[in-house]
Design an enzyme around this catalytic site. Structure first.
Site, short mmCIF file in Angstrom:
data_model
loop_
_atom_site.label_atom_id
_atom_site.label_comp_id
_atom_site.label_asym_id
_atom_site.label_seq_id
_atom_site.Cartn_x
_atom_site.Cartn_y
_atom_site.Cartn_z
N GLU A 143 31.12 5.85 3.10
CA GLU A 143 30.60 6.04 4.45
C GLU A 143 29.26 5.33 4.57
OE1 GLU A 143 29.77 10.12 5.44
OE2 GLU A 143 28.64 9.50 7.21
N LYS A 191 34.59 0.47 26.80
CA LYS A 191 33.83 -0.77 26.62
C LYS A 191 32.83 -0.69 25.46
CE LYS A 191 34.50 -3.90 28.81
NZ LYS A 191 34.08 -4.17 30.18
N ASP A 242 36.36 16.45 20.37
CA ASP A 242 35.53 17.59 19.96
C ASP A 242 36.44 18.77 19.66
OD1 ASP A 242 33.36 16.05 20.47
OD2 ASP A 242 32.72 17.09 22.29
N GLY A 360 13.22 27.80 1.83
CA GLY A 360 12.09 27.29 2.59
C GLY A 360 10.92 26.95 1.68
N CYS A 387 17.17 31.75 -2.23
CA CYS A 387 16.04 31.03 -2.81
C CYS A 387 14.71 31.59 -2.29
CB CYS A 387 16.18 29.53 -2.56
SG CYS A 387 15.28 28.56 -3.78
N GLY A 389 14.29 33.18 0.28
CA GLY A 389 14.66 34.50 0.78
C GLY A 389 14.71 35.55 -0.33
N MET A 390 14.99 35.11 -1.55
CA MET A 390 14.96 36.02 -2.70
C MET A 390 13.50 36.25 -3.12
SD MET A 390 14.31 35.47 -6.16
CE MET A 390 14.77 36.05 -7.76
N ARG A 480 10.64 25.28 -7.34
CA ARG A 480 9.58 25.09 -8.33
C ARG A 480 8.97 26.42 -8.76
NH1 ARG A 480 8.36 19.60 -8.41
NH2 ARG A 480 8.52 18.62 -6.37
N HIS A 525 21.05 28.49 -4.81
CA HIS A 525 21.61 28.28 -3.46
C HIS A 525 23.13 28.41 -3.51
CE1 HIS A 525 17.99 26.74 -1.38
NE2 HIS A 525 17.63 26.38 -2.60
N GLU A 527 25.12 28.65 -1.19
CA GLU A 527 25.77 27.97 -0.05
C GLU A 527 26.38 26.63 -0.42
OE1 GLU A 527 22.49 28.60 -0.29
OE2 GLU A 527 21.25 27.03 0.61
N1 GLN Z 1 9.54 27.18 -2.07
C1 GLN Z 1 10.27 27.87 -3.07
C2 GLN Z 1 10.19 27.20 -4.43
O1 GLN Z 1 9.85 26.06 -4.52
C3 GLN Z 1 11.71 28.08 -2.65
C4 GLN Z 1 12.48 26.81 -2.58
C5 GLN Z 1 13.74 26.93 -1.77
O2 GLN Z 1 13.91 27.87 -1.00
N2 GLN Z 1 14.64 25.97 -1.91
O3 GLN Z 1 10.48 27.80 -5.43
#
Ligand code: GLN
Length: 553
Positions: A143, A191, A242, A360, A387, A389-390, A480, A525, A527
């Site tokens: 792709e 077109k 769609d 995040g 992540c 969220g944990m 990290r 993750h 997901e």
């Molecule tokens: N900011 C967090 C870390 O670096 C979580 C990373 C994430 O949610 N992917 O560990």
């Protein structure tokens, strides 16, 4: 490297971007796999970044991570979900990677004193990389990012032309282009497609197949026009309207014999045909009546719903997969954690059946996430933390259950008295040296699941783990920071269950709470590994709990 027996299908886009070239390619991949072929999909991105890890999410959308730990484009996620096959580093190509390698070779005199030029040196490097990705497969689908006519992707089109010149019978070009229906006309126009094919022609490329994307089906008359003006067989003009669920696309394309047409052009014969599981899924999805409402809480200030959907594709898809398995459709709402900081959690979260805090980075909005998590914990609303969220759930528990005032992650507060989440020592070194690219803890790592936990139950229920025996799973990571082991004993004493760690017990991977319908967080993750017909255990458990707690027995 010999290309004998390998066929190549290049997929380009025309007219506008964002028309689902990735979904069209993934659908073709699914069809050809169902016909018995080994497929290798490749996504080419045009930017000079070497991977997607250094691009802002609002700019790029989701960063999808493979088992072998490359940070890639979300299209690789679609490929994995459509063909149910883990992809590798080699399946992702960027202009940056190509130039980095050409420049490396130049410095080490590998061009033997030649002028190093775009053609053939850059195109040859592109072809070398495509062949590497194709190794072991029978059909390689490439792709090409962007749309035809852009300055920055031209070199990849050149490479595709050269590969076809070398192997005329083994290379196909599929062009996915948009047919607009201007509101004031109420009529579909072909077109723009004709013009984008002209642009392809000017680069020496004749498309073999045209996939017309539009709001509705392309009628026979327009298919004829496209065929005539674009110089393709009429039956090779495929309509891709769609749809409600993207998983319907393979079924729609196959109804027009897409697989057969491609195979004929490549001189191949179908070995089997079986899209029945897809068809069943699509029928099932269409019949679903009941709905659950899930809040995804993150820092979304100033982002539109489209960008959000793009930034969390895999999370959204995973919740949907789990929903279908439980017979419910999922309605998602994006809740800005900054707003929770202003107005309170109950104000914004009442009425939701489940709460998710996804991955995040950075400090903005984290207090709002923590308040949302407190709400979920106290009000017994099913919670899933992915992540970040944990990590946020750990902080919430430390502060509000274990009484560790101002507990935090050092990512947010370097001076916190209780760094319950802190940076891994080797990671700190990398940051000090400004080694940002591709240096997080990435890709698949083993996690040992503790017996007797909710997570054990869910991984067994979904068949990932056997009823008895080994309790080790493999999940993908991108972080990290990590759970600070100094606080493990104390938090466990207060009731936090550590349901998964690395096999050496050094890193915490999973946490959960008892006496709650469902409160689970993972450092990894999940997901990235959910499939439409095989939802991920963490999501499956979450949705089951949502459905259960929605209908009290
Ligand atoms: N900011 C967090 C870390 O670096 C979580 C990373 C994430 O949610 N992917 O560990």
């Amino acid at each position: 490297m010999s290309t004998s027996k390998i066929k190549f299908i290049f997929v380009s886009g025309g007219v506008i971007s964002g028309i689902g070239k990735g979904i069209s390619s993934a659908s073709l991949a699914a069809i050809l796999k169902a016909k018995g072929f080994r497929i290798s999909p490749v996504k080419v991105d045009m930017y000079l970044n070497q991977d997607a890890g250094t691009i802002r999410p609002q700019e790029h959308g989701e960063v999808f991570v493979t088992d072998d730990g490359i940070e890639t484009d979300q299209d690789l996620g679609h490929y994995e979900r459509f063909i149910d096959q883990p992809l590798k580093r080699t399946n992702y190509l960027t202009t940056g990677q190509i130039y980095a390698e050409v420049l490396r070779k130049e410095r080490s005199f590998e061009y033997n004193g030649e002028d190093v030029e775009a053609i053939p040196h850059v195109t040859d490097e592109i072809i070398r990389r495509i062949l590497l990705a194709a190794r072991g497969s029978e059909i390689c689908i490439i792709e090409l990012g962007g749309t035809v006519g852009e300055y920055q992707n031209a070199i990849f089109f050149e490479a595709s032309r050269i590969l076809k010149l070398r192997h005329p019978r083994d290379v196909l070009h599929m062009h996915v282009a948009y047919l607009p229906i201007p509101a004031y006309l109420g009529e579909m126009k072909s077109k723009p497609v004709q013009q984008s094919v002209r642009m392809l022609n000017s680069m020496g490329i004749e498309p073999d197949i045209i996939v017309g994307r539009s709001e509705v089906e392309i009628d026979e008359k327009r298919k004829e026009r496209v065929a005539l003006f674009c110089n393709v067989d009429k039956k090779a003009v495929l309509s891709n309207p769609d749809v409600k669920t993207i998983y319907e696309v393979p079924v729609i394309l196959e109804r027009q014999h897409a697989g057969q047409i491609v195979l004929e052009k490549l001189g191949l014969k179908a070995r089997k045909k079986d899209l029945s599981s897809w068809k069943k899924l699509v029928t099932k999805v269409k019949r679903i009546k009941s709905e659950i409402k899930i809040a995804i809480v993150g820092k979304y200030f100033g982002t539109g719903a489209f960008e959000l959907a793009d930034s969390y594709v895999s999370v959204i898809e995973s919740i949907k997969h789990a929903g279908w398995a439980s017979g419910v459709a999922v309605k998602l709402a994006w809740i800005d954690s900054g707003k929770i900081e202003l107005h309170g959690a109950s104000e914004l979260l009442a009425g939701f059946d489940g709460i998710v805090v996804p991955g995040g980075f950075g400090s903005r909005g984290t207090e709002g996430m923590i308040r949302a998590i407190k709400y979920a914990r106290e009000k017994k609303v099913p919670y899933l933390g992915l992540c970040y969220g944990m990590q946020m759930a750990t902080i919430e528990f430390a502060r509000n259950v274990a009484g560790l005032k101002n507990a935090n992650t050092t990512e947010v507060d370097r001076e916190t008295p209780h760094p319950v989440i802190h940076i891994m020592p080797d990671q700190e070194k990398k940051l000090l040296q400004r080694r940002y690219g591709g240096t997080m803890r990435l890709g698949a790592w083993d996690c040992a699941i503790r017996r007797g936990t909710k997570m054990e139950e869910e991984y067994v229920a979904s068949g990932v783990l056997p009823a008895r025996g080994r309790r080790v799973i493999s999940e993908r990571h991108r972080h990290r920071y990590e759970f600070n082991n100094k606080y493990r004993g104390l938090l466990e004493k207060k009731g936090l269950i550590i349901s998964g760690t690395t096999p050496d017990n050094k890193l915490v991977e999973l946490i959960e709470l008892a006496e709650h319908p469902y409160f689970v967080g993972s450092q990894f993750h999940p997901e990235f590994k959910s499939r439409p017909l095989r939802p991920h255990p963490m999501f499956a458990g979450f949705v089951k709990a949502v459905v259960r707690s929605k209908k009290p027995r």
